[in-house]
Design an enzyme around this catalytic site. Structure first.
Site, short mmCIF file in Angstrom:
data_model
loop_
_atom_site.label_atom_id
_atom_site.label_comp_id
_atom_site.label_asym_id
_atom_site.label_seq_id
_atom_site.Cartn_x
_atom_site.Cartn_y
_atom_site.Cartn_z
N HIS A 1 0.87 -1.18 0.00
CA HIS A 1 0.00 0.00 0.00
C HIS A 1 0.90 1.23 0.00
O HIS A 1 1.69 1.41 0.92
CB HIS A 1 -0.87 -0.03 1.27
CG HIS A 1 -2.00 0.92 1.26
ND1 HIS A 1 -1.86 2.27 1.11
CD2 HIS A 1 -3.33 0.71 1.38
CE1 HIS A 1 -3.05 2.85 1.15
NE2 HIS A 1 -3.96 1.93 1.32
N HIS B 1 -3.39 5.46 14.75
CA HIS B 1 -4.72 5.20 14.20
C HIS B 1 -4.59 4.18 13.07
O HIS B 1 -3.49 3.82 12.66
CB HIS B 1 -5.39 6.49 13.72
CG HIS B 1 -4.54 7.30 12.79
ND1 HIS B 1 -3.52 8.10 13.24
CD2 HIS B 1 -4.56 7.44 11.44
CE1 HIS B 1 -2.95 8.71 12.20
NE2 HIS B 1 -3.56 8.31 11.09
N GLU C 1 -3.83 14.96 11.06
CA GLU C 1 -4.78 14.62 10.00
C GLU C 1 -6.22 14.93 10.42
O GLU C 1 -6.75 14.34 11.35
CB GLU C 1 -4.67 13.12 9.68
CG GLU C 1 -3.25 12.66 9.37
CD GLU C 1 -3.16 11.15 9.18
OE1 GLU C 1 -4.21 10.50 9.07
OE2 GLU C 1 -2.05 10.63 9.17
N TYR D 1 -16.03 4.98 3.84
CA TYR D 1 -14.57 4.99 3.85
C TYR D 1 -14.07 3.60 4.23
O TYR D 1 -14.52 3.03 5.23
CB TYR D 1 -14.07 6.05 4.83
CG TYR D 1 -12.58 6.12 4.96
CD1 TYR D 1 -11.78 6.41 3.86
CD2 TYR D 1 -11.97 5.91 6.19
CE1 TYR D 1 -10.40 6.48 3.98
CE2 TYR D 1 -10.59 5.99 6.32
CZ TYR D 1 -9.81 6.27 5.22
OH TYR D 1 -8.45 6.33 5.34
N HIS E 1 -0.71 3.39 11.74
CA HIS E 1 0.49 4.22 11.76
C HIS E 1 0.40 5.35 12.76
O HIS E 1 -0.66 5.65 13.30
CB HIS E 1 0.81 4.75 10.35
CG HIS E 1 -0.04 5.89 9.89
ND1 HIS E 1 0.50 7.02 9.32
CD2 HIS E 1 -1.37 6.09 9.90
CE1 HIS E 1 -0.47 7.85 8.99
NE2 HIS E 1 -1.61 7.32 9.32
N HIS F 1 -6.93 12.93 13.83
CA HIS F 1 -5.85 12.09 14.31
C HIS F 1 -4.61 12.97 14.36
O HIS F 1 -3.97 13.22 13.35
CB HIS F 1 -5.67 10.87 13.40
CG HIS F 1 -6.90 10.00 13.37
ND1 HIS F 1 -7.56 9.67 12.22
CD2 HIS F 1 -7.59 9.40 14.38
CE1 HIS F 1 -8.61 8.90 12.50
NE2 HIS F 1 -8.64 8.73 13.81
FE LIG Z 1 -3.21 8.63 9.00
#
Ligand SMILES: [Fe+2]
Length: 452
Positions: free
Chosen positions: A304, A383, A353, A362, A347, A377
């Protein structure tokens, strides 16, 4: 009232481009609403056509490098010095500006809110701007604010400019019409509008009430990110950004001009519409963009990529690669990577964010994060996918899957985002948000190497 937009001779009007707009990002545009209003070969003739006044609007210092130099020349019925001038401070409502540290006493944590219902009372772009987070320091031209915008009434005989930063408006519900000094922009859900610092505008409803997310960028203006090895195409393509052709108002009636300046709101009476620019040229102007024109690039084999692969616009800082703000979207796309955990990984991040959902679902948070809602976040707070998403992504057959009908976005900044009192005390705050990770159980077994 006289509104006489004229199709610019150089504007591209075929291929589905609305003739009220010119195509391109950061171009040197030129447009006129009356023939011959724009001086040819010079900026400041001794006498401008039609009795207009010539005026420059500088979005960068005069001496900024050519690649970042932004200014436009406006040919208008009255110069801006005649646009009021008897300023007085007025109620700023729920607008807040960084630094704004003392309004919320919630402990740090991952945070999420349900959609806040559209209020019933009349709210304009000014009174409907509800600040949720602030970051950095507007006086040093660093950082941002995230606002929720609720518009239930058009601005009438009211105008606004923001000296503290530019507005990036992300329409989420309903349509908004921005009448600006440079022309008219209309947006609906899935589209964004950017109003540069200092540009005077009025916001009207095109239909029913509207809701939007707004990023106020205190720093240098948003620009397109470099593509690096991606090459010359994909992501946000310059041709899909649309800037309005000139359109002016010749209206003589008592009005109010508001200015957001230094974190405060000021107003001055004005005897006419300040949207009196008959012609203009330059590269400092408002624009719109349809996020569905974004061409995403992603993993076609395994793993990813970082979410920065989905950056639409970036507002750089003085530190290379460290954005004052990145505006990132998570649009419709295929997920095809194999032997890969497909949702965003867990991460922790030096960047902070703020996320919103324009429509759909989502993929990392199929429950609890709904259109019109938002999450925060903050710097270095962990998160990632909730337990349901983890379970599903870890066990489902990895056929190609199309993520359809979804559009989420993120305002990501290098600065920690401070909550406002409005956001902290909102009854839509989800105190149990972190419970979405409760179902992530310990799976470790030192005696069993094979995956569970
Ligand atoms: Fe993030």
């Amino acid at each position: 009232m006289t509104v006489q937009p004229k199709i610019d001779a150089g504007a591209r009007t075929g291929a589905g481009i609305d003739p009220r707009y010119m195509s391109g990002f950061g171009n040197s545009f030129e447009t006129e609403a009356l023939p011959g209003a724009l001086p040819i070969g010079r900026n400041s003739p001794q006498k401008a056509a039609y009795g207009l006044y010539a005026e420059q609007l500088s979005g960068s210092p005069f001496t900024a490098p050519r690649s970042t130099n932004e200014r436009s020349w406006l040919y208008r019925i009255r110069p801006s010095v005649k646009h009021g001038g008897r300023w007085s401070k007025c109620d700023r409502g729920l607008i807040r500006t960084a630094p704004c540290r003392d309004e919320a006493d919630l402990p740090i944590g991952q945070m999420r809110w349900d959609p806040i219902p559209l209020p019933a009372e009349p709210l304009t772009f000014i009174t409907g701007l509800h600040t949720v987070t602030t970051a950095g320091d507007a006086d040093t031209q660093a950082g941002m604010a995230a606002h929720l915008l609720f518009v239930t009434a058009s601005m009438e005989r009211e105008y606004l400019f923001n000296a503290d930063g530019e507005y990036l408006v992300v329409a989420q519900e309903g349509a908004l019409r921005f009448a600006t000094e440079f022309g008219v922009i209309e947006i609906g859900p899935g589209e964004i509008c950017v109003i540069p610092r200092g540009v005077v505008f009025r916001v009207e409803l095109s239909g029913g009430p509207a809701r939007a997310y707004v990023c106020e960028n205190y720093g240098g203006g948003f620009t397109l990110p470099d593509r690096g090895p991606i090459g010359a195409n994909c992501l946000a393509n310059p041709r899909d950004f649309l800037t309005p052709i000139a359109a002016y108002e010749d209206i003589e009636e008592p009005s109010t001009l508001y200015a957001k300046w230094g974190g405060e709101l000021f107003s001055t009476p004005i005897g006419q519409s300040p949207l009196d620019v008959v012609a203009w040229h330059g590269n400092y102007a408002p624009y719109k963009y349809d996020l569905r024109h974004y061409s995403p690039v992603g993993a076609i084999s395994f793993d990813h990529p970082d979410p920065s692969i989905f950056t639409v616009l970036t507002a750089p800082s003085e530190t290379p690669g460290t954005a004052n703000i990145d505006f990132v979207i998570f649009p419709e796309r295929w997920a095809v990577a194999e032997n890969t955990f497909r949702p965003p990984w867990y991460h922790r991040n030096i960047m902070s964010e703020f996320m919103g959902l324009i429509y759909g679902v989502y993929d990392a948070k199929p429950e609890g994060f709904t259109p019109g809602g938002f999450s925060l976040h903050n710097m270095m707070l962990p998160h990632g996918p909730d337990a349901t998403a983890f379970e599903h992504a870890s066990t489902s057959e990895q056929k190609p899957v199309k993520l359809t009908g979804t559009l989420a976005f993120m305002f990501e900044t290098r600065f920690p985002q401070r909550l406002t009192g409005y956001a902290a005390r909102s009854s839509q705050f989800q105190p149990d948000y972190t419970a979405c990770w409760d179902g992530l159980k310990k799976r470790f077994d030192p005696n069993r190497r094979e995956a569970w």
